[in-house]
Motif scaffolding. Sequence first.
Motif, PDB file in Angstrom:
ATOM      1  N   GLY A  54     -27.942  30.168 -12.929  1.00 51.50           N
ATOM      2  CA  GLY A  54     -27.432  28.965 -13.582  1.00 51.50           C
ATOM      3  C   GLY A  54     -26.214  28.390 -12.889  1.00 51.50           C
ATOM      4  N   ASP A  55     -25.253  27.961 -13.702  1.00 54.18           N
ATOM      5  CA  ASP A  55     -24.052  27.313 -13.172  1.00 54.18           C
ATOM      6  C   ASP A  55     -22.871  28.285 -13.065  1.00 54.18           C
ATOM      7  N   LEU A  56     -23.154  29.574 -12.987  1.00 53.03           N
ATOM      8  CA  LEU A  56     -22.091  30.580 -12.955  1.00 53.03           C
ATOM      9  C   LEU A  56     -21.134  30.371 -11.782  1.00 53.03           C
ATOM     10  N   PHE A  57     -21.652  30.076 -10.598  1.00 48.84           N
ATOM     11  CA  PHE A  57     -20.782  29.886  -9.437  1.00 48.84           C
ATOM     12  C   PHE A  57     -19.836  28.700  -9.660  1.00 48.84           C
ATOM     13  N   GLU A  58     -20.351  27.607 -10.182  1.00 49.34           N
ATOM     14  CA  GLU A  58     -19.520  26.432 -10.428  1.00 49.34           C
ATOM     15  C   GLU A  58     -18.439  26.730 -11.465  1.00 49.34           C
ATOM     16  N   ARG A  59     -18.815  27.417 -12.544  1.00 43.46           N
ATOM     17  CA  ARG A  59     -17.839  27.770 -13.578  1.00 43.46           C
ATOM     18  C   ARG A  59     -16.799  28.743 -13.047  1.00 43.46           C
ATOM     19  N   ALA A  60     -17.228  29.685 -12.209  1.00 46.01           N
ATOM     20  CA  ALA A  60     -16.294  30.647 -11.611  1.00 46.01           C
ATOM     21  C   ALA A  60     -15.278  29.925 -10.730  1.00 46.01           C
ATOM     22  N   SER A  61     -15.731  28.920 -10.009  1.00 49.51           N
ATOM     23  CA  SER A  61     -14.835  28.145  -9.142  1.00 49.51           C
ATOM     24  C   SER A  61     -13.864  27.302  -9.958  1.00 49.51           C
ATOM     25  N   GLU A  62     -14.378  26.630 -10.970  1.00 51.11           N
ATOM     26  CA  GLU A  62     -13.561  25.725 -11.789  1.00 51.11           C
ATOM     27  C   GLU A  62     -12.485  26.451 -12.590  1.00 51.11           C
ATOM     28  N   THR A  63     -12.777  27.657 -13.064  1.00 46.84           N
ATOM     29  CA  THR A  63     -11.851  28.369 -13.947  1.00 46.84           C
ATOM     30  C   THR A  63     -10.811  29.198 -13.199  1.00 46.84           C
ATOM     31  N   GLY A  64     -11.009  29.392 -11.904  1.00 43.92           N
ATOM     32  CA  GLY A  64     -10.104  30.240 -11.140  1.00 43.92           C
ATOM     33  C   GLY A  64     -10.599  31.667 -10.995  1.00 43.92           C
ATOM     34  N   PHE A  65     -11.678  32.012 -11.694  1.00 43.58           N
ATOM     35  CA  PHE A  65     -12.228  33.363 -11.614  1.00 43.58           C
ATOM     36  C   PHE A  65     -12.588  33.726 -10.179  1.00 43.58           C
ATOM     37  N   LYS A  66     -13.207  32.807  -9.466  1.00 41.48           N
ATOM     38  CA  LYS A  66     -13.627  33.080  -8.085  1.00 41.48           C
ATOM     39  C   LYS A  66     -12.419  33.470  -7.225  1.00 41.48           C
ATOM     40  N   GLN A  67     -11.354  32.702  -7.320  1.00 40.40           N
ATOM     41  CA  GLN A  67     -10.158  32.985  -6.521  1.00 40.40           C
ATOM     42  C   GLN A  67      -9.574  34.350  -6.884  1.00 40.40           C
ATOM     43  N   TYR A  68      -9.463  34.646  -8.166  1.00 39.56           N
ATOM     44  CA  TYR A  68      -8.920  35.936  -8.594  1.00 39.56           C
ATOM     45  C   TYR A  68      -9.786  37.098  -8.107  1.00 39.56           C
ATOM     46  N   LEU A  69     -11.103  36.941  -8.199  1.00 45.09           N
ATOM     47  CA  LEU A  69     -11.985  38.009  -7.756  1.00 45.09           C
ATOM     48  C   LEU A  69     -11.868  38.221  -6.250  1.00 45.09           C
ATOM     49  N   MET A  70     -11.804  37.147  -5.489  1.00 43.89           N
ATOM     50  CA  MET A  70     -11.682  37.271  -4.028  1.00 43.89           C
ATOM     51  C   MET A  70     -10.358  37.951  -3.647  1.00 43.89           C
ATOM     52  N   GLU A  71      -9.285  37.606  -4.330  1.00 44.20           N
ATOM     53  CA  GLU A  71      -7.989  38.240  -4.059  1.00 44.20           C
ATOM     54  C   GLU A  71      -8.029  39.731  -4.414  1.00 44.20           C
ATOM     55  N   LEU A  72      -8.695  40.056  -5.498  1.00 44.87           N
ATOM     56  CA  LEU A  72      -8.803  41.445  -5.919  1.00 44.87           C
ATOM     57  C   LEU A  72      -9.620  42.258  -4.909  1.00 44.87           C
ATOM     58  N   ILE A  73     -10.733  41.711  -4.457  1.00 42.44           N
ATOM     59  CA  ILE A  73     -11.547  42.394  -3.448  1.00 42.44           C
ATOM     60  C   ILE A  73     -10.731  42.613  -2.176  1.00 42.44           C
ATOM     61  N   ASP A  74      -9.978  41.597  -1.764  1.00 40.30           N
ATOM     62  CA  ASP A  74      -9.138  41.719  -0.571  1.00 40.30           C
ATOM     63  C   ASP A  74      -8.133  42.860  -0.730  1.00 40.30           C
ATOM     64  N   CYS A  75      -7.531  42.974  -1.897  1.00 41.23           N
ATOM     65  CA  CYS A  75      -6.588  44.079  -2.166  1.00 41.23           C
ATOM     66  C   CYS A  75      -7.290  45.429  -2.097  1.00 41.23           C
ATOM     67  N   PHE A  76      -8.493  45.506  -2.660  1.00 38.42           N
ATOM     68  CA  PHE A  76      -9.248  46.757  -2.621  1.00 38.42           C
ATOM     69  C   PHE A  76      -9.536  47.170  -1.178  1.00 38.42           C
ATOM     70  N   ILE A  77      -9.953  46.211  -0.356  1.00 37.10           N
ATOM     71  CA  ILE A  77     -10.263  46.495   1.051  1.00 37.10           C
ATOM     72  C   ILE A  77      -9.019  47.006   1.771  1.00 37.10           C
ATOM     73  N   GLN A  78      -7.894  46.331   1.571  1.00 37.91           N
ATOM     74  CA  GLN A  78      -6.652  46.760   2.213  1.00 37.91           C
ATOM     75  C   GLN A  78      -6.264  48.167   1.784  1.00 37.91           C
TER      76      GLN A  78
END
Length: 116
Positions: A54-78
């Motif tokens: 559905g529209d999950l990707f669009e909602r994730a982008s609009e709400t800031g969830f996508k950015q927070y998840l990407m930052e969290l993954i980056d921290c995990f990798i580091q």
Amino acid sequence: MKGKTSSTGSEFELLRLDMLARQFPGIVQGCGQVVFAAEDDEARLSHASWRTEGDLFERASETGFKQYLMELIDCFIQYRAQTGQTKRKIGVVRIDQGSLMIEWLSNDDLLESEGT
């Protein structure tokens, strides 16, 4: 205190993903996955591929969830690179009807999953 780790993530990672899920309950009610990777010479997130319903990707982008998840993954990798964990460059975050789960993969695991 040192937490246990597995292919499905450390206790710290699971706790942080749970906290993010509680911040965005409307987003995590959907289904999808985020496949991510770090370049061989970097301990940083280099790319991610979203596969969602559905529209999950669009909602994730609009709400800031996508950015927070990407930052969290980056921290995990580091963190995984700093602590010398072998599975630290490739993984999948699964969004599954109210929860977030992470699975760390080796190159062999990735090739197997792409072949099926």
